[in-house]
Write an enzyme that holds these catalytic residues in place. Structure first.
Site, PDB file in Angstrom:
ATOM      1  N   PRO A   1       0.827  -1.210   0.000  1.00 19.91           N
ATOM      2  CA  PRO A   1       0.000   0.000   0.000  1.00 19.91           C
ATOM      3  C   PRO A   1       0.861   1.259   0.000  1.00 19.91           C
ATOM      4  O   PRO A   1       1.877   1.322   0.691  1.00 19.91           O
ATOM      5  CB  PRO A   1      -0.800  -0.119   1.301  1.00 19.91           C
ATOM      6  CG  PRO A   1      -0.765  -1.564   1.645  1.00 19.91           C
ATOM      7  CD  PRO A   1       0.536  -2.090   1.140  1.00 19.91           C
ATOM      8  N   GLU A   2       0.437   2.249  -0.781  1.00 22.43           N
ATOM      9  CA  GLU A   2       1.152   3.516  -0.873  1.00 22.43           C
ATOM     10  C   GLU A   2       0.277   4.628  -0.292  1.00 22.43           C
ATOM     11  O   GLU A   2      -0.736   4.358   0.358  1.00 22.43           O
ATOM     12  CB  GLU A   2       1.545   3.779  -2.326  1.00 22.43           C
ATOM     13  CG  GLU A   2       2.408   2.666  -2.923  1.00 22.43           C
ATOM     14  CD  GLU A   2       2.762   2.890  -4.383  1.00 22.43           C
ATOM     15  OE1 GLU A   2       2.899   4.064  -4.800  1.00 22.43           O
ATOM     16  OE2 GLU A   2       2.908   1.894  -5.125  1.00 22.43           O
TER      17      GLU A   2
ATOM     18  N   LYS B   1       3.435   6.071   4.197  1.00 22.34           N
ATOM     19  CA  LYS B   1       2.637   4.859   3.991  1.00 22.34           C
ATOM     20  C   LYS B   1       2.140   4.272   5.313  1.00 22.34           C
ATOM     21  O   LYS B   1       1.746   3.108   5.372  1.00 22.34           O
ATOM     22  CB  LYS B   1       3.476   3.800   3.259  1.00 22.34           C
ATOM     23  CG  LYS B   1       4.048   4.255   1.929  1.00 22.34           C
ATOM     24  CD  LYS B   1       4.954   3.182   1.337  1.00 22.34           C
ATOM     25  CE  LYS B   1       5.643   3.658   0.068  1.00 22.34           C
ATOM     26  NZ  LYS B   1       6.531   2.624  -0.518  1.00 22.34           N
TER      27      LYS B   1
ATOM     28  N   ARG C   1       2.851 -10.152   8.078  1.00 20.97           N
ATOM     29  CA  ARG C   1       4.046 -10.980   8.150  1.00 20.97           C
ATOM     30  C   ARG C   1       5.285 -10.097   8.099  1.00 20.97           C
ATOM     31  O   ARG C   1       6.273 -10.339   8.788  1.00 20.97           O
ATOM     32  CB  ARG C   1       4.055 -11.997   7.002  1.00 20.97           C
ATOM     33  CG  ARG C   1       2.920 -13.006   7.079  1.00 20.97           C
ATOM     34  CD  ARG C   1       2.961 -13.783   8.380  1.00 20.97           C
ATOM     35  NE  ARG C   1       1.813 -14.695   8.532  1.00 20.97           N
ATOM     36  CZ  ARG C   1       1.572 -15.397   9.606  1.00 20.97           C
ATOM     37  NH1 ARG C   1       2.380 -15.291  10.651  1.00 20.97           N
ATOM     38  NH2 ARG C   1       0.526 -16.191   9.684  1.00 20.97           N
TER      39      ARG C   1
ATOM     40  N   ARG D   1      13.626  -2.886  -8.964  1.00 18.37           N
ATOM     41  CA  ARG D   1      12.188  -2.629  -8.857  1.00 18.37           C
ATOM     42  C   ARG D   1      11.547  -2.754 -10.234  1.00 18.37           C
ATOM     43  O   ARG D   1      12.105  -2.282 -11.224  1.00 18.37           O
ATOM     44  CB  ARG D   1      11.912  -1.220  -8.314  1.00 18.37           C
ATOM     45  CG  ARG D   1      12.314  -1.017  -6.851  1.00 18.37           C
ATOM     46  CD  ARG D   1      12.095   0.431  -6.456  1.00 18.37           C
ATOM     47  NE  ARG D   1      12.391   0.668  -5.062  1.00 18.37           N
ATOM     48  CZ  ARG D   1      11.502   0.583  -4.073  1.00 18.37           C
ATOM     49  NH1 ARG D   1      10.254   0.255  -4.355  1.00 18.37           N
ATOM     50  NH2 ARG D   1      11.847   0.813  -2.827  1.00 18.37           N
TER      51      ARG D   1
END
Length: 269
Positions: free
Chosen positions: A2-3, A58, A110, A259
Site C-alpha cells: 500500500p502507498e 505509507k 508478516r 524494482r
C-alpha cells in the site's frame, strides 16, 4: 505494498468508523507483529479511546487518549477489515482491536507491524521521512529546491522515502506516465518545464488515486465500494504488453534498481 493513496483512503474511512470510540478489547495472535510484550500492548491499548487517526507516508498513526500511539505499517501483503465477527474474512488475523460488537482486524502482517509508542518516540521514528507530496505547504518552489541537486533515475528517486514520502512502485510509474517522461531518465537531465510538469503530475495522480480508493484488493468493511476503485484508471502499472491508452504502443516492463517499472516508449520521452 500500500502507498499513500491506499493508506489515506483507509484513514478517511476509519475516521468515520472508529475515531472517538473506545477500544473495548485487544487480541494479539502474533507477537512478532508488535514491538512490546503482548501483555503490555494489551494493557496500554485496552479501554483507550481513539482520539485521532493520522497518516504519515505509507503509515497510519492511531492516537490514544493515554498519550500512546499505535503506528501501523502494512508493508507487503498487509490489509485491514472492520466489522462484526461473522463478517470477517477467512484469513489468519495477527491482531484485532474490538469496539464493542465490531472489530478492526489486521491481516497479513508478516512483514508489517502495529507498534506501540509514546508520542515523542513516534516523532523520532518518522523524522527521516521526506515531505508529504499532498501537503498544502509542498509548493512548486519547494519541489524545485528538492530536485535542484538530485541525481539518479527518476523512478528510484520518486520511491525514495527520504526524498518524498508515500510514493512506491505503482504511483511512481503512473506519475511518470502522466508527465510523459520516461522513469528511466536521470533527475538531473530534466528540463525546467519537465520539472514543473512532474510536480503537477505527482499531485494530480496521488489525488485522483485517493479519490478512487487506491488499488487494494479487499474492501475495508462489508458494503465498501470505494476501496480498490482506482484499478481501471491505472495506465501503465502491471500492464506489460497491453496497448497504451494514450498512443496505442505496447507497455514495457523492466527492472530499475531491482524494482519493476512499467512505461510506454511511444509517448513517454
Amino acid at each position: 505494498m500500500p502507498e499513500l493513496p491506499e493508506m489515506e483512503n483507509y484513514r478517511l474511512l476509519l475516521k468515520n468508523k472508529i475515531e472517538g470510540k473506545e477500544i473495548t478489547d485487544v487480541f494479539v495472535n502474533r507477537e512478532k507483529s508488535i514491538n512490546v510484550q503482548s501483555t503490555i500492548f494489551e494493557d496500554k491499548t485496552r479501554q483507550q479511546r481513539i482520539c485521532a487517526i493520522h497518516r504519515r507516508a505509507k503509515q497510519l498513526l492511531f492516537y490514544l487518549d493515554n498519550g500512546h500511539v499505535l503506528l501501523l505499517h502494512l508493508m507487503l501483503g498487509g490489509w485491514m477489515f472492520y466489522g462484526k465477527e461473522e463478517d470477517k474474512p477467512d484469513r489468519t488475523i495477527q491482531i484485532h482491536l474490538s469496539f464493542g460488537e465490531e472489530h478492526l482486524y489486521f491481516i497479513g502482517l508478516r512483514l508489517g507491524y502495529l507498534h506501540l509508542f509514546e508520542e515523542k518516540e513516534v516523532e523520532t521514528k518518522l523524522q527521516d521521512l521526506g515531505p508529504e507530496p499532498l501537503d498544502i505547504n509542498f509548493s512548486l518552489n519547494a519541489f524545485q529546491d528538492l530536485v535542484s541537486n538530485k541525481r539518479g533515475r527518476i523512478k528510484t528517486t520518486l520511491v525514495d522515502q527520504s526524498f518524498l514520502s508515500g510514493i512506491g512502485n505503482c504511483y511512481s510509474d503512473e506519475i511518470c506516465f502522466h508527465a510523459k517522461i520516461l522513469p528511466t531518465r536521470n533527475m538531473n537531465d530534466l528540463a525546467y518545464n519537465e520539472i514543473i510538469q512532474l510536480y503537477h503530475s505527482i499531485r494530480q495522480v496521488l489525488q485522483q488515486a485517493t479519490q478512487y480508493g487506491g488499488y487494494m484488493d479487499y474492501p475495508l468493511y462489508k458494503g465498501d465500494r470505494k476501496t480498490g476503485g482506482v484499478e481501471p484508471f491505472l495506465n501503465v502499472y502491471d500492464r506489460e504488453g497491453e496497448n497504451c491508452k494514450r498512443c496505442g504502443s505496447k507497455i514495457t516492463k523492466e527492472e530499475v534498481s531491482s524494482r519493476k517499472c512499467f512505461y510506454c516508449k511511444g509517448c513517454q520521452k
